[in-house]
Write a protein that holds these residues in place. Structure first.
Motif, PDB file in Angstrom:
ATOM      1  N   ASP A  56      -1.687  32.291  83.968  1.00 47.31           N
ATOM      2  CA  ASP A  56      -1.424  31.014  83.291  1.00 47.31           C
ATOM      3  C   ASP A  56       0.033  30.578  83.368  1.00 47.31           C
ATOM      4  OD1 ASP A  56      -0.287  32.844  81.580  1.00 47.31           O
ATOM      5  OD2 ASP A  56      -1.730  32.526  79.958  1.00 47.31           O
ATOM      6  N   PHE A  57       0.822  31.179  84.229  1.00 46.43           N
ATOM      7  CA  PHE A  57       2.228  30.786  84.340  1.00 46.43           C
ATOM      8  C   PHE A  57       2.344  29.448  85.056  1.00 46.43           C
ATOM      9  CE2 PHE A  57       6.336  30.843  86.647  1.00 46.43           C
ATOM     10  CZ  PHE A  57       7.193  30.915  85.552  1.00 46.43           C
ATOM     11  N   ARG A  58       3.127  28.538  84.480  1.00 47.81           N
ATOM     12  CA  ARG A  58       3.358  27.225  85.079  1.00 47.81           C
ATOM     13  C   ARG A  58       4.863  26.978  85.160  1.00 47.81           C
ATOM     14  NH1 ARG A  58      -1.657  27.072  83.088  1.00 47.81           N
ATOM     15  NH2 ARG A  58      -3.180  25.645  84.023  1.00 47.81           N
ATOM     16  N   PRO A  59       5.429  27.066  86.345  1.00 48.33           N
ATOM     17  CA  PRO A  59       6.888  26.965  86.487  1.00 48.33           C
ATOM     18  C   PRO A  59       7.388  25.539  86.323  1.00 48.33           C
ATOM     19  CG  PRO A  59       5.870  27.115  88.644  1.00 48.33           C
ATOM     20  CD  PRO A  59       4.764  27.295  87.640  1.00 48.33           C
ATOM     21  N   MET A 103       0.545  28.902  88.667  1.00 42.41           N
ATOM     22  CA  MET A 103       1.035  29.340  89.966  1.00 42.41           C
ATOM     23  C   MET A 103       2.362  30.064  89.798  1.00 42.41           C
ATOM     24  SD  MET A 103       2.522  25.760  91.588  1.00 42.41           S
ATOM     25  CE  MET A 103       3.151  26.577  93.033  1.00 42.41           C
ATOM     26  N   VAL A 104       2.632  30.987  90.712  1.00 45.20           N
ATOM     27  CA  VAL A 104       3.962  31.557  90.876  1.00 45.20           C
ATOM     28  C   VAL A 104       4.413  31.116  92.258  1.00 45.20           C
ATOM     29  CG1 VAL A 104       5.397  33.632  90.933  1.00 45.20           C
ATOM     30  CG2 VAL A 104       3.383  33.557  89.454  1.00 45.20           C
ATOM     31  N   PRO A 105       5.373  30.191  92.356  1.00 40.54           N
ATOM     32  CA  PRO A 105       5.803  29.716  93.674  1.00 40.54           C
ATOM     33  C   PRO A 105       6.208  30.879  94.571  1.00 40.54           C
ATOM     34  CG  PRO A 105       6.799  28.413  91.935  1.00 40.54           C
ATOM     35  CD  PRO A 105       6.121  29.572  91.262  1.00 40.54           C
ATOM     36  N   HIS A 106       5.982  30.720  95.852  1.00 41.00           N
ATOM     37  CA  HIS A 106       6.175  31.829  96.788  1.00 41.00           C
ATOM     38  C   HIS A 106       7.567  32.447  96.692  1.00 41.00           C
ATOM     39  CE1 HIS A 106       6.068  34.242 100.391  1.00 41.00           C
ATOM     40  NE2 HIS A 106       7.088  33.574 100.881  1.00 41.00           N
ATOM     41  N   GLU A 157       7.785  38.080  82.582  1.00 42.65           N
ATOM     42  CA  GLU A 157       7.997  36.682  82.205  1.00 42.65           C
ATOM     43  C   GLU A 157       7.005  35.740  82.885  1.00 42.65           C
ATOM     44  OE1 GLU A 157      11.808  33.702  82.147  1.00 42.65           O
ATOM     45  OE2 GLU A 157      12.165  35.808  81.598  1.00 42.65           O
ATOM     46  N   VAL A 158       6.344  36.183  83.955  1.00 44.39           N
ATOM     47  CA  VAL A 158       5.316  35.345  84.575  1.00 44.39           C
ATOM     48  C   VAL A 158       3.915  35.826  84.218  1.00 44.39           C
ATOM     49  CG1 VAL A 158       6.855  34.678  86.455  1.00 44.39           C
ATOM     50  CG2 VAL A 158       5.297  36.611  86.788  1.00 44.39           C
ATOM     51  N   GLY A 159       3.836  36.747  83.226  1.00 41.28           N
ATOM     52  CA  GLY A 159       2.529  37.080  82.675  1.00 41.28           C
ATOM     53  C   GLY A 159       1.962  38.440  83.019  1.00 41.28           C
ATOM     54  N   MET A 166       7.301  48.058  91.138  1.00 46.82           N
ATOM     55  CA  MET A 166       6.660  47.069  90.261  1.00 46.82           C
ATOM     56  C   MET A 166       6.974  47.332  88.789  1.00 46.82           C
ATOM     57  SD  MET A 166       4.648  44.884  92.057  1.00 46.82           S
ATOM     58  CE  MET A 166       3.668  44.782  93.574  1.00 46.82           C
ATOM     59  N   THR A 167       6.907  48.582  88.391  1.00 48.69           N
ATOM     60  CA  THR A 167       7.162  48.927  86.987  1.00 48.69           C
ATOM     61  C   THR A 167       8.602  48.590  86.599  1.00 48.69           C
ATOM     62  OG1 THR A 167       5.500  50.675  87.062  1.00 48.69           O
ATOM     63  CG2 THR A 167       7.123  50.782  85.295  1.00 48.69           C
ATOM     64  N   ALA A 168       9.535  48.935  87.476  1.00 47.58           N
ATOM     65  CA  ALA A 168      10.953  48.644  87.198  1.00 47.58           C
ATOM     66  C   ALA A 168      11.242  47.154  87.244  1.00 47.58           C
ATOM     67  CB  ALA A 168      11.833  49.389  88.197  1.00 47.58           C
ATOM     68  N   SER A 169      10.348  46.386  87.860  1.00 45.97           N
ATOM     69  CA  SER A 169      10.555  44.941  87.995  1.00 45.97           C
ATOM     70  C   SER A 169       9.939  44.135  86.863  1.00 45.97           C
ATOM     71  CB  SER A 169       9.980  44.450  89.327  1.00 45.97           C
ATOM     72  OG  SER A 169      10.637  45.039  90.423  1.00 45.97           O
ATOM     73  N   LEU A 170       9.349  44.792  85.880  1.00 49.24           N
ATOM     74  CA  LEU A 170       8.805  44.056  84.745  1.00 49.24           C
ATOM     75  C   LEU A 170       9.912  43.308  84.008  1.00 49.24           C
ATOM     76  CD1 LEU A 170       6.242  46.694  83.409  1.00 49.24           C
ATOM     77  CD2 LEU A 170       5.710  44.470  84.477  1.00 49.24           C
ATOM     78  N   GLU A 171      11.097  43.880  84.001  1.00 47.44           N
ATOM     79  CA  GLU A 171      12.250  43.220  83.383  1.00 47.44           C
ATOM     80  C   GLU A 171      13.517  43.696  84.100  1.00 47.44           C
ATOM     81  OE1 GLU A 171      12.538  42.516  78.972  1.00 47.44           O
ATOM     82  OE2 GLU A 171      14.163  43.971  79.209  1.00 47.44           O
ATOM     83  N   HIS A 172      14.388  42.739  84.464  1.00 47.61           N
ATOM     84  CA  HIS A 172      15.590  43.073  85.243  1.00 47.61           C
ATOM     85  C   HIS A 172      16.863  43.114  84.408  1.00 47.61           C
ATOM     86  CE1 HIS A 172      13.566  43.119  89.087  1.00 47.61           C
ATOM     87  NE2 HIS A 172      13.072  41.907  88.887  1.00 47.61           N
ATOM     88  N   TRP A 173      16.935  42.333  83.344  1.00 49.71           N
ATOM     89  CA  TRP A 173      18.173  42.311  82.573  1.00 49.71           C
ATOM     90  C   TRP A 173      17.879  42.130  81.084  1.00 49.71           C
ATOM     91  CZ3 TRP A 173      17.272  38.457  86.338  1.00 49.71           C
ATOM     92  CH2 TRP A 173      16.861  37.206  85.839  1.00 49.71           C
TER      93      TRP A 173
END
Length: 424
Positions: A303-306, A315-318, A379-381, A417-424
Motif C-alpha cells: 500500500d505504499f504510495r510515493p 507502487m515502489v518506483p524502480h 518505511e515502504v511497508g 534485506m534485514t539490515a536494510s529495514l532501517e538505515h539511519w
C-alpha cells in the motif's frame, strides 16, 4: 580458462536541448513512413509526445499514438500495448517518449509485432522461456523524459509479472534502441520525488557496473554465448566514473531546485548527461545485487504510495526500490574490490574519509536522507516477516546476481534485506 574478450555496444546518441524536435529527421532517414509513438498519459498531457509527433509528421512520417504505457509496466500492460500495435500495424518504426516504463513498453512492442508467440515466450528464464527473436525487431527511437532508467541505452525490458508478484524482464541485444535522443528540456519538468527516485537509479547503475565482477574473471565463452552484460571492463568503467563525478555536484541541487519550483538549469542538464553516461556503462557491464533485490521489493508492494507519482495504486518506483538495499549490498561486496568501493565513494563525495566497508554505505545513506528517499524497507511497508519472500524473489534474478563481484547465497541476501529495514 577465463574470459579474454569483452564486448561493448551502444545506440546512436543525440543529446541537447531541442534534440526531441529532430526525431522526425532521423526516423525518416531510416526509410520509415509509418511509426507507432508509445507514451503514457502524463507525458501526453505535458505535451512532450506531441513535440515528437509533430517532428515526425513534418518529415512525412504518419504517426499512430499509443498513450497507454503504464508506470512500472506489468505483463498485462505490455500485452495490451502489443495487441494495440498488432491491430493498428504495420509500422516501420517505433518511437518511445517517456520514462523507462514507456521505453520498455516500446521495446516489447518492437519485438512482438515482428516475431511470433506471446510475451512470456521471451521473458527471462526461469519465469519465461527466454526465447530469442527469429525476425528483426522494428527500429526504435527512445526519447526519455526522466533522468535515470538508462532504458534508452539498454537491451532490457522490465515488467511485473502480476500472478507471481515478481519483477523480471526480457534481455536481448536486439532490444537496444537504434537511437537515443536525450533532451534535457523534457526531463527538466520532473517533480522532486521523481528526480530523487530516478536519480538513485542513475547512481546504482554506475555503482553496480563499476563494482561488477571483472570480465576476465568469468569462464571463457564461445561467441554465441556472449550476453550484453559482460562484467566491468575498461570502457564501461570510464562512463561509470564520469557519471558518479557528475552526480556528486548535480544530484542534490537538482532535487532542491525541483522542490523550489525551478527547472534545475545546469543541474538538470548534468543529471540528464549522468543518466546517459551511466546507461552507456551498465548497459554493457551489468548490474547486480541492488537491482536483483529491487524486483521483489517493487513486485510485492502492498500500500505504499510515493509522493509525486500517480496515487491511484500502490507502487515502489524502480529507482527507489533499487536504492533501498544499496547501502547494505555494497557493504557486503566491499571485500571483493575494496579499492573500487572507496574510489566510488570519493567520486560521489570528494571529501569523505575512511578506508573500511562502511564508507560507501555511509555516502549512499547520506544522499538518500538528503533527497527524501525512504529510510529503508520498513518505511515502504516491509517487516522482518517479509524477508524470506523478498529473498526468494531476488534469487530468481540469477542473471543479475551472476554479475556481482562475489558469490551471493540466500543467507547473504537475507542479511542484506534485514539490515536494510532501517538505515539511519
Amino acid at each position: 580458462m577465463t574470459e579474454t574478450v569483452f564486448t561493448y555496444a551502444a545506440p546512436a546518441l543525440k543529446f541537447g536541448r531541442g534534440a526531441a524536435a529532430e526525431v522526425g529527421y532521423d526516423v525518416r532517414g531510416w526509410g520509415a513512413r509509418r511509426a507507432l509513438l508509445v507514451t503514457d498519459p502524463g507525458v501526453l498531457a505535458a505535451g512532450h509526445a506531441e513535440t515528437v509527433a509533430a517532428s515526425l509528421r513534418s518529415h512525412g512520417v504518419e504517426v499512430v499514438t499509443y498513450a497507454g504505457a503504464r508506470v512500472e509496466p506489468t505483463d498485462a500492460s505490455l500485452e495490451e500495448a502489443v495487441a494495440f500495435a498488432r491491430g493498428e500495424g504495420p509500422f516501420d518504426a517505433v518511437v518511445a517518449v517517456g520514462g523507462g516504463s514507456s521505453i520498455d513498453t516500446a521495446k516489447a512492442v518492437a519485438l512482438l509485432v515482428t516475431n511470433p508467440g506471446e510475451l512470456m515466450d521471451y521473458v527471462n528464464a526461469p519465469i519465461g522461456k527466454a526465447r530469442g527473436p527469429e525476425q528483426p525487431v522494428l527500429p526504435l527511437a527512445a526519447v526519455p523524459t526522466t533522468t535515470g532508467t538508462g532504458a534508452e541505452s539498454t537491451t532490457i525490458c522490465v515488467m511485473d509479472v502480476l500472478a507471481l508478484k515478481v519483477k523480471t524482464g526480457i534481455s536481448h541485444p536486439a532490444l537496444r534502441p537504434r537511437l537515443a535522443v536525450v533532451d534535457p528540456a523534457l526531463s527538466a519538468t520532473q517533480p522532486a520525488g521523481v528526480i530523487a527516485a530516478a536519480g538513485m537509479d542513475i547512481l546504482c547503475h554506475a555503482l553496480e557496473s563499476y563494482t561488477a565482477r571483472w570480465y576476465g574473471e568469468f569462464p571463457a565463452k564461445e561467441p554465441q554465448q556472449r550476453v550484453p552484460y559482460c562484467g566491468s571492463n575498461p570502457i564501461a568503467d570510464l562512463w561509470s566514473e564520469k557519471a558518479m563525478g557528475m552526480l556528486s555536484g548535480a544530484f542534490r541541487a537538482a532535487v532542491r531546485a525541483a522542490r523550489e519550483g525551478d527547472d534545475g538549469g545546469e543541474a538538470a542538464e548534468q543529471m540528464a548527461l549522468a543518466a546517459t553516461f551511466a546507461g552507456l556503462g551498465f548497459g554493457n557491464a551489468g548490474v547486480h545485487i541492488p537491482h536483483a533485490n529491487a524486483y521483489p521489493i517493487a513486485g510485492r508492494v502492498r500500500d505504499f504510495r510515493p509522493a509525486d507519482y500517480p496515487q491511484d495504486e500502490a507502487m515502489v518506483p524502480h529507482g527507489m526500490a533499487v536504492a533501498l538495499t544499496a547501502p547494505e549490498a555494497f557493504r557486503f561486496t566491499f571485500d571483493a574490490a575494496p579499492e573500487r568501493h572507496l574510489r566510488a565513494a570519493r567520486l560521489l563525495s570528494p571529501g569523505v574519509s575512511g578506508s573500511d566497508a562502511s564508507v560507501l554505505p555511509g555516502v549512499i545513506a547520506s544522499l538518500m536522507r538528503d533527497i527524501g528517499i525512504p529510510n529503508g524497507l520498513a518505511e515502504v511497508g516491509y517487516g522482518a516477516g517479509d524477508v524470506d519472500a523478498l529473498v526468494d524473489g531476488a534469487l530468481q534474478q540469477q542473471r543479475l546476481l551472476a554479475t556481482a563481484p562475489k558469490d551471493v547465497a540466500g543467507e547473504d541476501l537475507a542479511t542484506i534485506m534485514t539490515a536494510s529495514l532501517e538505515h539511519w
